[in-house]
Design a protein around this motif. Structure first.
Motif, PDB file in Angstrom:
ATOM      1  N   ALA A   1      48.697  48.238  37.177  1.00  8.64           N
ATOM      2  CA  ALA A   1      49.376  49.547  37.116  1.00  8.64           C
ATOM      3  C   ALA A   1      50.227  49.757  38.370  1.00  8.64           C
ATOM      4  O   ALA A   1      51.390  50.176  38.290  1.00  8.64           O
ATOM      5  CB  ALA A   1      48.348  50.651  36.966  1.00  8.64           C
ATOM      6  N   THR A   2      49.663  49.441  39.520  1.00  7.99           N
ATOM      7  CA  THR A   2      50.384  49.675  40.779  1.00  7.99           C
ATOM      8  C   THR A   2      51.664  48.852  40.856  1.00  7.99           C
ATOM      9  O   THR A   2      52.685  49.313  41.355  1.00  7.99           O
ATOM     10  CB  THR A   2      49.487  49.295  41.989  1.00  7.99           C
ATOM     11  OG1 THR A   2      48.255  49.980  41.838  1.00  7.99           O
ATOM     12  CG2 THR A   2      50.134  49.653  43.313  1.00  7.99           C
ATOM     13  N   HIS A   3      51.594  47.622  40.365  1.00  8.21           N
ATOM     14  CA  HIS A   3      52.727  46.700  40.567  1.00  8.21           C
ATOM     15  C   HIS A   3      53.566  46.476  39.314  1.00  8.21           C
ATOM     16  O   HIS A   3      54.373  45.554  39.277  1.00  8.21           O
ATOM     17  CB  HIS A   3      52.214  45.364  41.099  1.00  8.21           C
ATOM     18  CG  HIS A   3      51.618  45.468  42.473  1.00  8.21           C
ATOM     19  ND1 HIS A   3      52.389  45.445  43.598  1.00  8.21           N
ATOM     20  CD2 HIS A   3      50.337  45.641  42.884  1.00  8.21           C
ATOM     21  CE1 HIS A   3      51.608  45.574  44.657  1.00  8.21           C
ATOM     22  NE2 HIS A   3      50.356  45.693  44.253  1.00  8.21           N
TER      23      HIS A   3
ATOM     24  N   LEU B   1      46.044  32.183  37.883  1.00  9.03           N
ATOM     25  CA  LEU B   1      46.539  33.262  37.020  1.00  9.03           C
ATOM     26  C   LEU B   1      48.055  33.280  37.053  1.00  9.03           C
ATOM     27  O   LEU B   1      48.654  33.130  38.118  1.00  9.03           O
ATOM     28  CB  LEU B   1      46.014  34.613  37.525  1.00  9.03           C
ATOM     29  CG  LEU B   1      44.495  34.753  37.607  1.00  9.03           C
ATOM     30  CD1 LEU B   1      44.124  36.007  38.400  1.00  9.03           C
ATOM     31  CD2 LEU B   1      43.878  34.834  36.209  1.00  9.03           C
ATOM     32  N   VAL B   2      48.669  33.445  35.892  1.00 13.82           N
ATOM     33  CA  VAL B   2      50.119  33.611  35.875  1.00 13.82           C
ATOM     34  C   VAL B   2      50.420  35.113  35.771  1.00 13.82           C
ATOM     35  O   VAL B   2      49.758  35.849  35.020  1.00 13.82           O
ATOM     36  CB  VAL B   2      50.777  32.775  34.746  1.00 13.82           C
ATOM     37  CG1 VAL B   2      50.298  33.163  33.379  1.00 13.82           C
ATOM     38  CG2 VAL B   2      52.292  32.868  34.804  1.00 13.82           C
ATOM     39  N   VAL B   3      51.373  35.547  36.574  1.00 10.51           N
ATOM     40  CA  VAL B   3      51.738  36.974  36.634  1.00 10.51           C
ATOM     41  C   VAL B   3      53.190  37.086  36.163  1.00 10.51           C
ATOM     42  O   VAL B   3      54.054  36.371  36.664  1.00 10.51           O
ATOM     43  CB  VAL B   3      51.635  37.491  38.092  1.00 10.51           C
ATOM     44  CG1 VAL B   3      52.031  38.953  38.184  1.00 10.51           C
ATOM     45  CG2 VAL B   3      50.229  37.275  38.645  1.00 10.51           C
ATOM     46  N   ILE B   4      53.446  37.950  35.189  1.00  9.41           N
ATOM     47  CA  ILE B   4      54.806  38.088  34.646  1.00  9.41           C
ATOM     48  C   ILE B   4      55.257  39.547  34.744  1.00  9.41           C
ATOM     49  O   ILE B   4      54.499  40.466  34.434  1.00  9.41           O
ATOM     50  CB  ILE B   4      54.853  37.626  33.165  1.00  9.41           C
ATOM     51  CG1 ILE B   4      54.313  36.192  33.028  1.00  9.41           C
ATOM     52  CG2 ILE B   4      56.298  37.704  32.615  1.00  9.41           C
ATOM     53  CD1 ILE B   4      54.244  35.669  31.601  1.00  9.41           C
ATOM     54  N   GLY B   5      56.491  39.724  35.163  1.00  6.79           N
ATOM     55  CA  GLY B   5      57.031  41.087  35.251  1.00  6.79           C
ATOM     56  C   GLY B   5      58.543  41.066  35.202  1.00  6.79           C
ATOM     57  O   GLY B   5      59.154  40.016  34.966  1.00  6.79           O
ATOM     58  N   LEU B   6      59.129  42.202  35.424  1.00  4.99           N
ATOM     59  CA  LEU B   6      60.586  42.272  35.435  1.00  4.99           C
ATOM     60  C   LEU B   6      61.136  41.641  36.708  1.00  4.99           C
ATOM     61  O   LEU B   6      60.501  41.705  37.766  1.00  4.99           O
ATOM     62  CB  LEU B   6      61.048  43.733  35.356  1.00  4.99           C
ATOM     63  CG  LEU B   6      60.974  44.345  33.965  1.00  4.99           C
ATOM     64  CD1 LEU B   6      61.134  45.856  34.060  1.00  4.99           C
ATOM     65  CD2 LEU B   6      62.028  43.760  33.037  1.00  4.99           C
TER      66      LEU B   6
ATOM     67  N   GLU C   1      55.467  39.578  45.094  1.00  2.25           N
ATOM     68  CA  GLU C   1      54.517  38.466  44.998  1.00  2.25           C
ATOM     69  C   GLU C   1      53.476  38.491  46.126  1.00  2.25           C
ATOM     70  O   GLU C   1      52.283  38.290  45.881  1.00  2.25           O
ATOM     71  CB  GLU C   1      55.300  37.135  45.014  1.00  2.25           C
ATOM     72  CG  GLU C   1      54.385  35.936  44.894  1.00  2.25           C
ATOM     73  CD  GLU C   1      55.129  34.622  44.666  1.00  2.25           C
ATOM     74  OE1 GLU C   1      56.320  34.647  44.305  1.00  2.25           O
ATOM     75  OE2 GLU C   1      54.496  33.573  44.842  1.00  2.25           O
ATOM     76  N   ALA C   2      53.936  38.768  47.349  1.00  3.73           N
ATOM     77  CA  ALA C   2      53.003  38.734  48.486  1.00  3.73           C
ATOM     78  C   ALA C   2      51.930  39.816  48.341  1.00  3.73           C
ATOM     79  O   ALA C   2      50.734  39.552  48.516  1.00  3.73           O
ATOM     80  CB  ALA C   2      53.775  38.920  49.787  1.00  3.73           C
ATOM     81  N   ALA C   3      52.362  41.015  47.961  1.00  9.12           N
ATOM     82  CA  ALA C   3      51.395  42.120  47.856  1.00  9.12           C
ATOM     83  C   ALA C   3      50.429  41.889  46.688  1.00  9.12           C
ATOM     84  O   ALA C   3      49.226  42.160  46.793  1.00  9.12           O
ATOM     85  CB  ALA C   3      52.140  43.442  47.678  1.00  9.12           C
TER      86      ALA C   3
END
Ligand SMILES: Nc1nc2c(ncn2[C@@H]2O[C@H](COP(=O)(O)OP(=O)(O)OP(=O)(O)O)[C@@H](O)[C@H]2O)c(=O)[nH]1
Length: 350
Positions: free
Chosen positions: A280-282, A327-332, A338-340
């Motif tokens: 939610a935060t990111h 884990l793969v992270v996907i976003g706009l 990425e660091a946070a």
């Protein structure tokens, strides 16, 4: 003359339930030999690995081909066509080919590749199945959020269209022969009816729509459309193709992903809860992968779509297999810090 092998294209936005539907299909394939081609966004073959772990006899590991470059629309000639050609050279041909596109792929160029000489004579597109996350539609995830789009545009002048999510969602619907309103268990009857209307309003074509939950769609429905979509795909043009025809440059960087490598996860419940907050935060669109839980012989599958986080142990770690959490992270694009996010995930795993 030998009849053409039917191929079903399964598309749909990130996390809509494509892999779940295919997994269910493989378990209920009624003797059909199915070859699977899986295209995934993000440098971690989670879908292929989940499907290999399902142990269906009708689809052995050899029958699963992974294309992990993510953007099947740009690399059809480089990746997809050679893969199909190789598949067609096999001694034992499949009865049916199923292609899972990445959640960020446009189906149109892929379907068009079935008109390629050498493929056209031997394979036909039985149908394009577009899987919809009904809960995400009900929550307004694809509605045009003007504030957000304006903020994105301010950050990135190269954004050449309104909302990347909405546009992609509509392009995937436009290609459909069958639309599956999946995750019907998460939406009540009135909500589902609103989702049906919303989806119908987003495509000028009128493909059949069915509701499903837990990936339960019968093999006869999924594999029996008999459309021959490659002959009609020119009538189902995407925003992307229309922009190209109008001479507009389209850049493909609307979305981005990265992989986070963590050691072990100390407490999976606490980890899942923390994931919800981090997502939610990111503004993370999709997060998935495998986790190594301290003291457990099984590997944990972690699946998050928006704020919903699912996890389950799928199989024992194999002897010699390196245990770990990836884990793969996907976003706009330009929306992911990425660091946070990495720091927050490391903290959650402790
Ligand atoms: N409640 C509910 N959850 C579902 C349903 N179908 C799938 N899921 C869950 O949604 C998550 C994503 O499902 P997947 O099948 O991996 O989705 P996908 O479309 O293959 O995802 P990508 O390949 O990443 O785009 C998983 O946690 C599934 O268990 C459903 O009908 N109801």
């Amino acid at each position: 003359m030998q009849s053409k092998i039917p191929a079903t294209v399964i598309t749909g936005f990130l996390g809509a339930g494509k892999t779940t539907i295919i997994r269910n299909l493989l378990m209920n394939a009624q003797g059909r030999r199915i070859a699977l081609i899986i295209n995934e966004f993000g440098d971690l073959g989670v879908d292929g690995d989940v499907l290999k772990g399902c142990g269906a006899e009708t689809c052995s590991e050899d029958d699963i081909v992974e294309l992990t470059n993510g953007c099947i629309c740009c690399t059809v000639a480089d990746d997809f066509i050679p893969t199909m050609e190789k598949l067609l050279e096999r001694d034992r041909l499949p009865d049916h080919i199923v292609i899972e596109t990445s959640g960020l792929a446009l189906p149109q160029p892929l379907v068009n590749a079935f008109n390629w000489p050498g493929i056209k004579e031997r394979v036909t597109v039985d149908g394009v199945v577009t899987v919809v996350d009904s809960a995400a539609v009900a929550a307004g995830r694809f509605a045009d959020d003007e504030d957000r789009v304006d903020a994105l545009r301010a950050a990135d002048e190269s954004l050449d269209h309104e909302s990347p999510l909405e546009e992609l969602f509509e392009d995937q619907l436009t290609a459909a022969d069958l639309i599956i309103l999946n995750k019907s268990d998460l939406v009540d009857a009135a909500g589902l009816s609103a989702v049906r209307n919303d989806v119908a309003a987003r495509t000028s074509r009128k493909p059949q729509m069915i509701e499903a939950s837990g990936g339960e769609v019968s093999a006869a429905v999924l594999l029996g459309l008999g459309v021959g979509t490659e002959s009609d795909i020119a009538n189902r043009r995407s925003h992307h193709e229309i922009e190209h025809e109008n001479g507009e440059e389209h850049d493909h960087d609307d979305f981005e992903s990265f992989v986070v490598d963590l050691g072990g996860v100390a407490a999976p419940d606490r980890f899942s809860k923390a994931l919800r907050d981090i997502i939610a935060t990111h503004d993370i669109l999709r997060l998935k992968g495998f986790a190594d839980v301290a003291g457990k012989p099984m590997r944990l599958v972690v699946q998050a779509v928006g704020s919903r986080v699912d996890s389950y142990f799928d199989r024992a770690w194999k002897p010699g297999e390196e245990r770990g959490t990836r884990l793969v992270v996907i976003g706009l694009h330009d929306g992911l810090d990425e660091a946070a996010i990495t720091a927050a995930l490391q903290d959650a795993a402790r």
